[in-house]
Write an enzyme that holds these catalytic residues in place. Structure first.
Site: not given
Ligand code: ZN
Length: 523
Positions: A262-263, A266, A292
């Site tokens: 997830h990170e 980003h 996101e």
């Molecule tokens: Zn996030």
């Protein structure tokens, strides 16, 4: 570079430097700072925030902006976009009286403390007076900006410019109807086996595996690093210093991995901005929802896909010898995607996650519009959880005190999470149309082409475009929840072997009015 524009660019560069310095302090605060450093760190950050605020509202910007407006013809398109973004951002800052900014900062600091102890003791009444005050100050803030229909509309501008509560209601409506029904069907189907996950997973080995996956996906460790934080986040001090964090739990080998991917999503966005945009407002996401979408794309559409596990299960076995001998890729894929209505948003699966967001969205509107009092909040929260997710909330800690957002005075942020999921689903569909080898690429551990697609369509554009036009240009579709619903229905019907039902979105794909993809389509 246009010469008269140089002072503008340099003045903004200073703001960018100050902001990056604040990020360094914040990163350190969340990863390495000893507990006793908290008090002085809060003061240091408040001082810098104050200097930054003064610099943004400095009247000398009026001259720089007036000149940029008068000589707009001499600016390049990128410079015009830079000026536009800064003007909009500054206009909002200037509208807020310094006294209100300070009062809000104080209320947030107190709110955070009160929320923290209220959550520890699971006693909402300890937080309620702070929340009252935060709500009242937040309404004042919305009044300073000006609003129509609901103060919520003034606040959402900080996260999703151009979005309104009415438009979101329309976009979310299909989710509100279809998701509870899908959850119901999943619950009545035979459940997926997950017992093999209940083992001890050495956290040092988890870390090595996570680093390997992040590197494979394209994260540049020469321009970043992976650390541990209790609440994982990504931060950047510039395009060539983008840092990610995750947390480890020896009882789960998948949580730290999902967090890392997830990170990484980003961070790939931030590492993908154009070099020449450094220290300008163009090296940024047009909205939180778009940011996101990048994290959720990699986390869900890549990291929780079947081909991903065909590739990575044999590798994961090497990191945990003897622990996954009897598990095949299909079992792993089904386990990582298991659906279970639960109390806690951050632990929720992909299907029920959006229901947690819908609940918060509706409650925020009711609070800000005065239909719901702070005192009645816990009961209303619990009622909505029972109605939408079918779960009984046993206490406030696992109920309305679980998220920090409101304690920070952050209202209208939650929908960005669901918008991110929607945008990610739209991007995944568009990518599959553009790249028929997508599945094979993931199964072979080849991610460069996928990253390049995102770089071209999203990352290098940065803040040149606003969120909705950017997503519509990248996908050729109108923004809506149809792609997300198609994805969830198809994926979970397969995983849980559900009997087929009618297409969840009878209209099918809605093409954007100015559809750049249509030219390449074969009819
Ligand atoms: Zn996030």
């Amino acid at each position: 570079m246009t010469s008269f524009f140089t002072p503008f660019r340099e003045a903004y560069g200073e703001l960018a430097d100050l902001n990056a310095t604040l990020q360094v302090l914040s990163w350190d605060q969340q990863t390495c700072m000893p507990p006793k450093g908290a008090e002085v760190r809060a003061r240091q950050m408040a001082t810098l925030e104050g200097i930054l605020h003064e610099k943004v509202i400095d009247p000398r910007w009026d001259d720089l902006l007036a000149e940029a407006r008068a000589r707009a013809d001499e600016l390049t398109a990128d410079e015009r976009a830079f000026v536009r973004e800064f003007r909009l951002e500054r206009e909002r800052r200037v509208k807020l009286p310094t006294a209100l900014v300070k009062e809000l900062a104080l209320a947030q600091a107190e709110g955070f403390e009160a929320w923290h102890s209220a959550r520890r003791k699971s006693e909402f009444s300890l937080f309620a007076p702070c929340l009252e005050r935060l709500l009242s100050l937040t309404r004042q803030k919305a009044d300073c900006f000006g609003w129509t229909e609901t103060p919520w509309n003034a606040l959402v501008e900080d996260f999703e410019r151009g979005m309104t509560a009415a438009r979101l209601r329309e976009i979310f409506a299909p989710l509100e109807t279809a998701l509870p029904a899908l959850v119901e069907r999943i619950r009545s189907a035979p459940q997926v086996p997950i017992r093999f996950l209940a083992q001890k997973w050495n956290t040092a080995r988890q870390r090595e595996f996570n680093e390997r996956v992040a590197r494979d996906l394209g994260y540049d460790f020469e321009a970043g690093r992976l650390d541990i934080a209790p609440h994982p986040f990504t931060t950047d001090f510039g395009i060539r210093d983008v840092r990610i964090t995750t947390r480890y739990n020896e009882n789960s080998c998948l949580d730290s991995l999902s967090g890392t991917i997830h990170e990484t999503g980003h961070a790939l966005f931030e590492q993908g901005f154009r070099g020449e945009d450094e220290r300008t407002l163009l090296a940024a996401s047009p909205s939180y929802g778009v940011h996101e979408s990048q994290s959720r794309f990699w986390e869900i559409f890549i990291g929780q896909s079947r081909p991903f596990w065909e590739h990575y299960l044999p590798i994961l076995r090497q990191y945990f010898p003897g622990q996954l001998t009897d598990v095949d890729a299909e079992t792993m894929y089904r386990a990582i995607n298991r659906v279970e209505p639960s109390l806690i948003r951050v632990d929720a699966d992909e299907v029920t996650y959006n229901l947690h967001i819908l609940i918060r969205f509706n409650i925020e509107l009711d609070l800000l519009d005065g239909r719901l009092t702070v005192r009645d909040l816990p009961a209303e929260w619990n009622r909505r959880y029972r109605a939408l997710l079918g779960v009984d909330v046993p206490d406030d800690a696992r109920g309305c005190l679980q998220d920090v957002h409101w304690a920070y005075g952050s209202f209208s942020y939650f929908p960005s999470y669901t918008l991110g999921n929607m945008y990610a689903a739209m991007l995944a569909e568009a990518m599959e149309r553009d790249r028929p080898m997508l599945r094979e690429d993931v199964a072979a551990g080849r991610f460069a082409g996928i990253l390049e697609w995102l770089r071209e369509k999203i990352h290098r554009v940065g803040r040149r475009m606003e969120a909705i036009p950017l997503i519509e240009q990248a996908t050729g579709e109108c923004v809506g929840s149809e792609a997300l619903l198609r994805h969830l229905t198809r994926k979970y019907a397969d995983i849980y072997r559900l009997p087929t039902i009618a297409n969840p979105s009878p209209e099918g794909r809605k093409e954007a009015a100015n559809n750049p993809a249509r030219k390449n389509e074969k009819t």
